[in-house]
Structure formats: structure tokens, C-alpha cells
Write a protein that holds these residues in place. Structure first.
Motif: not given
Length: 532
Positions: A202-207, A286-287, A308-309
């Protein structure tokens, strides 16, 4: 503080991680936090499979050791004994590839130069290897320094498969997964949706955090998927010291000048609380995660994450710090040492044209922040970060109330001076325009102007949406690529008469001549790098 409290920032409905502490072959604590898939609501369990990314590498190193024990190859073999089509001018030994001391160029920057952003998906191992085998240049003499490069392990994969007469997936099953009891581990380069119990990254997005799982092939560089249960079995097996791996694969591998390296033969060597640790981190898109073993103490810890955040690399050390009851190390666990980070007083851009390198730095008295990584001042007055392949140390004069006049950065045995990015008048952009080629690459690097007369860069034959990267001037004839927000990133470019020297973090000093120049000497039958 409890172990579970370290993961309090993971919401139950968000992606998260699986973690464990193993001592003397048995787990003494384990926990699963968050969701494997936010779309389905599936929770992470000990059987959930993750891409373990570069944690694959020490398992591949074990395969090489097993083949050496069987007399199939020797770590002192030159890589061209097994991969004669490699065109490198100074080919390294297998041991130098294992130790990240080969001097061969790193693959992902080469892929970007050939494909641009269109290469993010659909690039297979055959195409990746074709590009790697075509490279004749080296970035340093083998053995002279350590630079992490995934390309090393892709070439080792070829050597192992040819020496054994079997695919790497079979070799890993025979020499690692089966003896370690890793029931669900696989070398898996197909789309992850086809594998049961597979988490999604999972990636960090504006949503918010959204599923983002590109279908890429990683092979020996990072292609294994495994569960927490598998990694506990792996750590239990390593603690039995099979094939005397501790001495043979975990020993210090000094550079040719005698200086030590932070990378052994497939394992990263570090110290936590005065105790030697061996392990490996991993991050693909994102892993992210890491395993860490203190071989003389009988303790180990692992974290597998599908986002990965969060800094899992610090957190795995926080687990061991709490377990051992030792003082937090500001160079490894700043969150435990100084829980409330100070507010930065300034932010500045520093650069070294000589090394093709720049960094955005924030600071305040007692602490700097580099790329989102906190680095508090050590008792010796230096700013040190001991995570990663090689320890990084910053020497900075003054109390950091204001941006320093210069910075000395040392990584391993390489020192460089960084100065504030220059102000003034940049060179005439018209003198820098054109196509630049390298004889070992099939595509040109393109330098152009936008409608407002600003320099732009693009690579590869395609560019989704027609976007170009901005070139930001850093001083003299030195530039760096920047994203749409103006944030500096790779690549860095230094223009010379009729050429540009292109540098990435792990691929410095690639010289590309302006057309007209020599046509790329690219094998006509090489696999296409772009998906049809």
C-alpha cells in the motif's frame, strides 16, 4: 514500554506488519498488526505472505555457499567463468559480487535511462539481464569500496543456475526453504494475485493508503515471498549455524585499502548495544522490512511490512533494544532515544559536483534530518546513522542554529564535501540542449526546454502524459532532476564540453556523449525492455 506499544501507530483498518522476536530457536513474542488487503479487509496473520525484497539476498548467498561446498563453483571464481557474455572491462569474483564490492553498475538507474517511467511495470528478468550484460564500464575497481547494487545478485543467479544446472527457485527450495522449514516461502516473480495468502503493498496517496502492487520481476535481488512463520523458521535455522555460515558469510570483508565494510557476503554487519548483529533489510516499492540476528547472544527479530511509510528498520532494532533492556542508540533508534523530535529551524540544499551528489538537509541544535531520517548528534560531536549497507557520518561545524557553511559526509571509505547549492546566474541553457548517448545503452537521454525556457529532462522512448523532469541548477554546470514540487532527486547531471556525466545514488559518473557520437553498440537480438 511493551513490544506491542511500538506498533500503536498502526490502525486496525490500515495496512501494517507482522513481527517476532526469536531466542534460542523459539519465538518469545510475535504480533500481527493491520490488514493484508484493505479492499477485502483480510487481516495480517503469521501465515500471510509478503514480498521480503532484499532479504532474499542472504538466502541466495546460502545457495552459493552450498554450491561451493559441493564443488560446483568457488567464491574465488571470476564471474565470467559462468557468465562469459558479460562485457565488463574488469570482471569481479563471485565473492566481490556477494559483498557488494564488484564495481558493476546498478540496474534500476540503467532501466530508467532506457525506459523512463514506462519501465515501472512489465520488465522481465531476461530484459533486465540483457541490459546488465551489455555494460562495459565500471564505477570503481572491484574490491576498492562497497556500493549496494541489485545487479550483483542477478549475475550471481546466472552463475548459480549454470553451475548447478537448475533454476534458482529449485536451488532455494533444496538448500534453504526445505532445510529451514520455510513451508510457504517461494521465489515468485509472477503477479502476486495468483498466490494464496498474499498481502498487497500500500502506498501513501492524497486519498490515504491505497493498494499499489506493481508486477515486477526481481529474481535473486528480491523475488522471494515468505510469511512471518517462514521467517521465524529461517531465524531458528540460522541460529543453528548451518555450514558455519556465521564465520563464512558473516565475516568482515575489508576493502583493498584495508578499511572495513558494513556488508559481509550477503549479510549486513552492524553493532547494536555493543553486540554484533547480522541481517538484511528489504524494500521494493511499498514493501519493507528487516531481519536481524545477534549470533553471539541468541536473539533475533524480524518485521515484514506491506507499507513503507513507517521506518521498520528502526523498529526492528527497537524490539531488540527493549528485549535486551539496553540504552537506546541515537544512531539506530532515535525514536526511543529522543521520543519527541525537535522542530527544524532551517532547511537547505547541499551539493557536490565532483561526486554528482546532493541532499536536502533540515537541522536544529543537536539534530539533523536527511530525507526524513532523524540523525541526532553523537557524544563525539558527529552526526551518525548506522542503518544501511555502510554507516554514514556527517561532520558539521557550529551548533546548527543556522545552515552550516559546509558539510563533510562519509559513507564507508568515501568522504565528500558538500556546499550550499549555488545562487547566481546559471549557464545558457541553449548550450546544453540535445540528445546524449552512451555506447552501452539503446536509448538517448534528452535535454530540452519547456515553454518558459526552463531545462527539462526525459529518458526512454516513452513518457506517460508527456511529462518531463525539471532540471534544477546547483552551481556551475551541475544540475539535478526535480519533481513537480521542485524537490531534488536522482539523476544528477554535470555538463562538460560535448558530454554529460550522469550520476545516481548507486550509479555515479556515467558519461554520455552528445550526438553526433558513436551509435549504441546494442545487441540486435537483445530482449525488448518495453512491454509490447
Amino acid at each position: 514500554m511493551t513490544f506491542a506499544a511500538l506498533f500503536a501507530d498502526i490502525a486496525p483498518d490500515a495496512p501494517g506488519c507482522a513481527a517476532a522476536i526469536v531466542e534460542d530457536g523459539a519465538p518469545v513474542w510475535q504480533g500481527c498488526f493491520g490488514l493484508a488487503n484493505t479492499a477485502t479487509g483480510a487481516a495480517i496473520t503469521p501465515q500471510t505472505r509478503f514480498r521480503i525484497a532484499s532479504m532474499t539476498k542472504p538466502m541466495v548467498a546460502m545457495v552459493l555457499l552450498a554450491l561451493a561446498d559441493a564443488g560446483r563453483l568457488a567464491l574465488s571464481d571470476c564471474i565470467t567463468r559462468w557468465v562469459p557474455e558479460l562485457r565488463a572491462a574488469e570482471p569481479p569474483m563471485l565473492a566481490q559480487l556477494l559483498a557488494m564490492q564488484s564495481g558493476l553498475p546498478e540496474g534500476p538507474p540503467l532501466h530508467w535511462l532506457v525506459t523512463g517511467d514506462s519501465g515501472r511495470e512489465g520488465v522481465g528478468l531476461d530484459a533486465v539481464l540483457a541490459l546488465q550484460l551489455a555494460q562495459r564500464s565500471r564505477i570503481f575497481a572491484p574490491g576498492s569500496r562497497t556500493v549496494y547494487a541489485n545487479s550483483n545478485y542477478l549475475l550471481l543467479q546466472l552463475a548459480a543456475e549454470r553451475a548447478a544446472g537448475a533454476p534458482l527457485a529449485t536451488l532455494l527450495q533444496t538448500h534453504v526453504f526445505s532445510p529451514a522449514g520455510m513451508a510457504d516461502a517461494r521465489l515468485f516473480d509472477a503477479p502476486t494475485a495468483a498466490l494464496a495468502n498474499m498481502a498487497l503493498a500500500h502506498a501513501v496517496t492524497p486519498d490515504g493508503l491505497s493498494a499499489c502492487d506493481p508486477h515486477l520481476a526481481y529474481g535473486a535481488a528480491g523475488g522471494i515471498v515468505a510469511s512471518l512463520a517462514d521467517m521465524i523458521a529461517w531465524l531458528r535455522w540460522l541460529q543453528t549455524n548451518p555450514r558455519d555460515w556465521r564465520a563464512r558469510l558473516g565475516a568482515n570483508v575489508p576493502h583493498s585499502d584495508g578499511s572495513p565494510s558494513g556488508y559481509a557476503l550477503g549479510f549486513m554487519r552492524q553493532s547494536l548495544g555493543g553486540r554484533l548483529t547480522l541481517g538484511h533489510s528489504g524494500q521494493i516499492n511499498q514493501w519493507a522490512g528487516e531481519f536481524l540476528l545477534a549470533p553471539d547472544h541468541g536473539s533475533a527479530a524480524v518485521i515484514l511490512g506491506n507499507r513503507s511509510d513507517i521506518n521498520w528498520f528502526e523498529r526492528v532494532r527497537e524490539l531488540l533494544t527493549l528485549r535486551w533492556g539496553i540504552a537506546p542508540d541515537p544512531a539506530m533508534t532515535p525514536g526511543l532515544a529522543i521520543p519527541s523530535p525537535p522542530e527544524p529551524r532551517w532547511t537547505a540544499l547541499y551539493a557536490s559536483a565532483e561526486h554528482g551528489f546532493s541532499l536536502n538537509l533540515s537541522g536544529c541544535p543537536g539534530e539533523i534530518n536527511v530525507g526524513g531520517r532523524r540523525i541526532p548528534m553523537q557524544p563525539d560531536g558527529r552526526y551518525r546513522r548506522n542503518l544501511g549497507v555502510e554507516p554514514i557520518c556527517f561532520e558539521i561545524a557550529g551548533d546548527l542554529s543556522f545552515p552550516p557553511a559546509s558539510i563533510v559526509r562519509q559513507e564507508g571509505n568515501i568522504r565528500m564535501q558538500l556546499l550550499p547549492a549555488a545562487s547566481g546566474i546559471p549557464p545558457d541553457p541553449a548550450a546544453l540542449l540535445g540528445l546524449y548517448r552512451h555506447p552501452d545503452l539503446p536509448e538517448s537521454l534528452q535535454i530540452g526546454l519547456d515553454g518558459e525556457g526552463r531545462l527539462r529532462l526525459r529518458a526512454g522512448p516513452l513518457w506517460p502524459g508527456g511529462d518531463w523532469l525539471q532540471l534544477r541548477w546547483l552551481g556551475e554546470r551541475f544540475y539535478a532532476a526535480a519533481d513537480k514540487t521542485g524537490c531534488v532527486q536522482d539523476p544528477h547531471l554535470r555538463f562538460e564540453d560535448g558530454a554529460v556525466i550522469v550520476s545516481f545514488l548507486r550509479l555515479p559518473g556515467l558519461r554520455m556523449a552528445r550526438d553526433p557520437g558513436p551509435a549504441p553498440d546494442w545487441p540486435a537480438d537483445a530482449p525488448a525492455l518495453l512491454r509490447p
